[in-house]
Scaffold this active site. Sequence first.
Site: not given
Ligand code: 2IT
Length: 448
Positions: A92, A113, A116, A128, A167-168, A211, A380
Amino acid sequence: MYKSKYLNKVLREIKAKNKGQKEFISAVEEFFDSMDFVVDKDPRIEKFAILERITVPERIITMRVPWVDDKGKIRVNTGYRVEFNSAIGPYKGGMRFDKSVNLSILKFLGFEQTFKNSLTGLPMGGGKGGADFDPRGKSDGEIMRFCQSMMAELFRHIGPNTDVPAGDLGFGAREIGYMFGYYKKLRDEFTGVFTGKGMSYGGSLGRPEATGYGLLYFVEEMLREFKKTSIKGMKVIISGSGKVGGMAAAKAAELGAKLVAMSDIEGYVYDPNGLDVPYIVKKAKEKGMFSKDYAADHKGVEWHAGPHGMWSVPCDIALPCATQGEIHEADAKLLKKNGCFMLVEGANMPCDVEAIRYFNSNGVLFAPGKASNAGGVAVSGLEMSQNAIHLSWTFEEVDARLKQIMKDIFKKCHDTAVKYGQPTNIALGANIAGFEKVMDAMIAQGVC
Ligand code: 2IT
């Protein structure tokens, strides 16, 4: 040099195998600073070669992405998906479209990630992806053709129980829509394969805000625990005018903070009496930028060219929400000198490892993005849950869950930091707490 010989050996090998990947190596070093507190206490780490395994992505997919521009010219970019770790759930993590995208940056982001996502408490592994494609100045048609070309390869590798992108930077609702639509066409199935979707096709209320709002909920936890106070009346500065910065500014203002400076890619505005937040939020949303217009429309405000100078502005709390590598040791020193007592990351690794070490050894409270910006991926995860049960929750319900998740993340980080005798070192707590869950799952699942 670390205390642990094992750690020094693993880092040497990582550096040799990943030559030139400076962002990735820097993320590993920051993480190893914390591992130095645990490796000698927990022999399972070395016995099961956890650090050797956890620093190598399980799979990297690289793809050619050919597309035709509006003039009929054939163009080619490189697309990637880094599937880093699936010990605790499907991969994810977001997709980034930017000229700068390369494997080093995506590996750094995928590595971060993993921890996190573990901290959110939800069942999500780390991944990613993205492409070295610059969406700026491209027409909707060009963006759509690019997304479809990339999905024509990516659809083989992702799925609601396999890998769920989002997204990013440079990759928002429009790109998610085009990619989701093409995945559905190729697979003939309507599933929650992306998060950050539009509300008409399975998105979650509260995901766009998550976020930035989550960041402020985390800030409130830090202030409550360490300063017995709240953000009300505090002088705050924010970098970045994307979704994270905009929503962070809105929530900070709602909680009574005074936003004194904020930057976008062109420069920053400074007003010691406090900025007009609704104006900024609206402009940033419309144009992705606001600072020049802000200066033209407001009297008595200073506009400075270039975002970087903002770190010299006096403040109580700094919230870097732009991108990686914007705060170095010299900026960290300047922030501290001008009164900043707390820095909480909204972006992923905006502070380099030297800046983080400086904050931690000079009494500036610091929280790493892998803890403080986890609200985005947490919601998410909530979007995945809603898709799986074919229901949608109200904004209030999502926001209440987000708040609770951010509180829980802070508590996990703080409790772990206390356990290791470093009560204010939230980076240490985040790394160790995020790591422990992934390690337990890896050990339980054997060598695979
Ligand atoms: O850096 C991050 O945590 C994101 N870009 C969101 C990743 C997500 O799967 O919602």
